[in-house]
Design a protein around this motif. Structure first.
Motif, PDB file in Angstrom:
ATOM      1  N   MET A  13       1.046  -1.316  -0.142  1.00  0.00           N
ATOM      2  CA  MET A  13       0.011  -0.119  -0.111  1.00  0.00           C
ATOM      3  C   MET A  13       1.014   1.293  -0.055  1.00  0.00           C
ATOM      4  N   ILE A  14       2.055   1.253   0.846  1.00  0.00           N
ATOM      5  CA  ILE A  14       2.839   2.107   0.819  1.00  0.00           C
ATOM      6  C   ILE A  14       3.391   2.513  -0.562  1.00  0.00           C
ATOM      7  N   LEU A  15       4.087   1.458  -1.183  1.00  0.00           N
ATOM      8  CA  LEU A  15       4.666   1.539  -2.421  1.00  0.00           C
ATOM      9  C   LEU A  15       3.647   2.017  -3.686  1.00  0.00           C
ATOM     10  N   LEU A  16       2.414   1.335  -3.455  1.00  0.00           N
ATOM     11  CA  LEU A  16       1.491   1.776  -4.479  1.00  0.00           C
ATOM     12  C   LEU A  16       1.002   3.174  -4.350  1.00  0.00           C
ATOM     13  N   GLY A  17       0.958   3.622  -2.877  1.00  0.00           N
ATOM     14  CA  GLY A  17       0.641   4.985  -2.999  1.00  0.00           C
ATOM     15  C   GLY A  17       1.670   5.919  -3.326  1.00  0.00           C
ATOM     16  N   MET A  18       2.982   5.823  -3.034  1.00  0.00           N
ATOM     17  CA  MET A  18       3.962   6.437  -3.589  1.00  0.00           C
ATOM     18  C   MET A  18       3.956   6.600  -5.281  1.00  0.00           C
ATOM     19  N   PHE A  19       3.776   5.310  -5.930  1.00  0.00           N
ATOM     20  CA  PHE A  19       3.510   5.223  -7.106  1.00  0.00           C
ATOM     21  C   PHE A  19       2.367   6.165  -7.750  1.00  0.00           C
ATOM     22  N   ASN A  20       1.319   6.083  -7.165  1.00  0.00           N
ATOM     23  CA  ASN A  20       0.101   7.161  -7.321  1.00  0.00           C
ATOM     24  C   ASN A  20       0.455   8.647  -7.361  1.00  0.00           C
ATOM     25  N   VAL A  21       1.274   8.787  -6.203  1.00  0.00           N
ATOM     26  CA  VAL A  21       1.742  10.226  -5.992  1.00  0.00           C
ATOM     27  C   VAL A  21       2.740  10.706  -7.163  1.00  0.00           C
ATOM     28  N   ILE A  55      -4.113  12.428  -4.489  1.00  0.00           N
ATOM     29  CA  ILE A  55      -5.048  12.143  -3.293  1.00  0.00           C
ATOM     30  C   ILE A  55      -5.068  10.768  -2.974  1.00  0.00           C
ATOM     31  N   VAL A  56      -5.472   9.644  -3.841  1.00  0.00           N
ATOM     32  CA  VAL A  56      -5.396   8.628  -3.643  1.00  0.00           C
ATOM     33  C   VAL A  56      -4.140   7.920  -3.206  1.00  0.00           C
ATOM     34  N   GLY A  57      -3.079   8.305  -3.620  1.00  0.00           N
ATOM     35  CA  GLY A  57      -1.815   8.046  -3.463  1.00  0.00           C
ATOM     36  C   GLY A  57      -1.214   8.370  -1.869  1.00  0.00           C
ATOM     37  N   ALA A  58      -1.659   9.801  -1.758  1.00  0.00           N
ATOM     38  CA  ALA A  58      -1.242  10.089  -0.286  1.00  0.00           C
ATOM     39  C   ALA A  58      -2.097   9.478   0.539  1.00  0.00           C
ATOM     40  N   LEU A  59      -3.328   9.230   0.463  1.00  0.00           N
ATOM     41  CA  LEU A  59      -4.309   8.218   1.467  1.00  0.00           C
ATOM     42  C   LEU A  59      -3.716   6.889   1.407  1.00  0.00           C
ATOM     43  N   ALA A  60      -3.196   6.245   0.569  1.00  0.00           N
ATOM     44  CA  ALA A  60      -2.848   5.015   0.485  1.00  0.00           C
ATOM     45  C   ALA A  60      -1.464   4.809   1.416  1.00  0.00           C
ATOM     46  N   VAL A  61      -0.749   5.779   1.227  1.00  0.00           N
ATOM     47  CA  VAL A  61       0.458   5.795   2.003  1.00  0.00           C
ATOM     48  C   VAL A  61       0.243   5.859   3.468  1.00  0.00           C
ATOM     49  N   VAL A  62      -0.600   6.470   3.837  1.00  0.00           N
ATOM     50  CA  VAL A  62      -0.969   6.620   5.340  1.00  0.00           C
ATOM     51  C   VAL A  62      -1.796   5.171   5.851  1.00  0.00           C
ATOM     52  N   ALA A  63      -2.554   4.962   4.902  1.00  0.00           N
ATOM     53  CA  ALA A  63      -3.164   3.625   5.366  1.00  0.00           C
ATOM     54  C   ALA A  63      -2.256   2.702   5.333  1.00  0.00           C
ATOM     55  N   VAL A  76     -10.157  -1.552   6.254  1.00  0.00           N
ATOM     56  CA  VAL A  76     -11.233  -1.211   5.584  1.00  0.00           C
ATOM     57  C   VAL A  76     -10.658  -0.191   4.562  1.00  0.00           C
ATOM     58  N   VAL A  77     -10.046   0.819   5.364  1.00  0.00           N
ATOM     59  CA  VAL A  77      -9.527   1.804   4.385  1.00  0.00           C
ATOM     60  C   VAL A  77      -8.590   1.352   3.261  1.00  0.00           C
ATOM     61  N   ALA A  78      -7.710   0.476   3.666  1.00  0.00           N
ATOM     62  CA  ALA A  78      -6.750   0.067   2.510  1.00  0.00           C
ATOM     63  C   ALA A  78      -7.647  -0.733   1.481  1.00  0.00           C
ATOM     64  N   VAL A  79      -8.635  -1.409   1.783  1.00  0.00           N
ATOM     65  CA  VAL A  79      -9.283  -2.257   0.889  1.00  0.00           C
ATOM     66  C   VAL A  79     -10.214  -1.145  -0.147  1.00  0.00           C
ATOM     67  N   VAL A  80     -10.679  -0.261   0.601  1.00  0.00           N
ATOM     68  CA  VAL A  80     -11.582   0.611  -0.362  1.00  0.00           C
ATOM     69  C   VAL A  80     -10.802   1.592  -1.202  1.00  0.00           C
ATOM     70  N   LEU A  81      -9.406   1.984  -0.585  1.00  0.00           N
ATOM     71  CA  LEU A  81      -8.454   2.580  -1.501  1.00  0.00           C
ATOM     72  C   LEU A  81      -7.941   1.733  -2.675  1.00  0.00           C
ATOM     73  N   ALA A  82      -7.699   0.411  -2.398  1.00  0.00           N
ATOM     74  CA  ALA A  82      -7.208  -0.272  -3.365  1.00  0.00           C
ATOM     75  C   ALA A  82      -8.164  -0.445  -4.260  1.00  0.00           C
ATOM     76  N   VAL A  83      -9.378  -0.587  -4.110  1.00  0.00           N
ATOM     77  CA  VAL A  83     -10.718  -0.729  -5.113  1.00  0.00           C
ATOM     78  C   VAL A  83     -10.880   0.554  -5.733  1.00  0.00           C
ATOM     79  N   VAL A  84     -10.840   1.835  -5.199  1.00  0.00           N
ATOM     80  CA  VAL A  84     -10.618   2.937  -5.854  1.00  0.00           C
ATOM     81  C   VAL A  84      -9.520   3.094  -6.945  1.00  0.00           C
ATOM     82  N   ASN A  85      -8.601   2.910  -6.439  1.00  0.00           N
ATOM     83  CA  ASN A  85      -7.061   3.011  -7.331  1.00  0.00           C
ATOM     84  C   ASN A  85      -7.455   1.847  -8.516  1.00  0.00           C
ATOM     85  N   ALA A  86      -7.926   0.680  -8.103  1.00  0.00           N
ATOM     86  CA  ALA A  86      -8.036  -0.054  -9.308  1.00  0.00           C
ATOM     87  C   ALA A  86      -8.750   0.306 -10.480  1.00  0.00           C
TER      88      ALA A  86
END
Length: 127
Positions: A13-21, A55-63, A76-86
């Motif tokens: 999640m941290i890595l994917l968040g950084m990629f999204n940022v 925004i999704v990337g920053a939230l994913a890093v925190v989650a 819960v937040v991690a799953v929701v963010l991963a779905v939104v990101n997908a």
């Protein structure tokens, strides 16, 4: 113990968040980097998708950081963010197809790790 999977999910999640940022910043500051067809991107223009990825990337890093604590809300937040990101990556597919496909696959892996093995973090004695 399966706790390694949830730690993997947190790290991903941290890595994917950084990629999204990074993807969001590139979309915002370098308009010529992504090749978009004449149809454009689904729903938003490139700037809109840049902000969404940022925004999704920053939230994913925190989650991802909070997944290491074993908090139920973080799962819960991690799953929701991963779905939104997908879904966001699916819409961004026309701009960067290979990268978006890889990120979608990693999102699915994170969802699986967090849902299937999320409870093990609470019961683990070690960090």
């Amino acid at each position: 113990m399966w706790v390694g999977w949830i730690w993997f999910g947190g790290a991903m999640m941290i890595l994917l968040g950084m990629f999204n940022v990074i993807q969001g910043l590139v979309a915002l500051f370098n308009k010529n980097y992504y090749v978009v067809g004449p149809q454009g991107l689904l729903v938003f223009n490139l700037t809109g998708w840049g902000w969404i990825h940022l925004i999704v990337g920053a939230l994913a890093v925190v989650a991802g950081i909070f997944l290491f604590t074993g908090a139920a809300w973080a799962r819960v937040v991690a799953v929701v963010l991963a779905v939104v990101n997908a879904v966001a990556q699916l819409a961004f597919l026309s701009a960067y197809p290979v990268w978006s496909t890889i990120i979608i696959a990693l999102d699915v892996l994170v969802i699986w790790a967090v849902i299937v093995h999320g409870r093990e973090v609470r019961s683990a004695d070690t960090w």
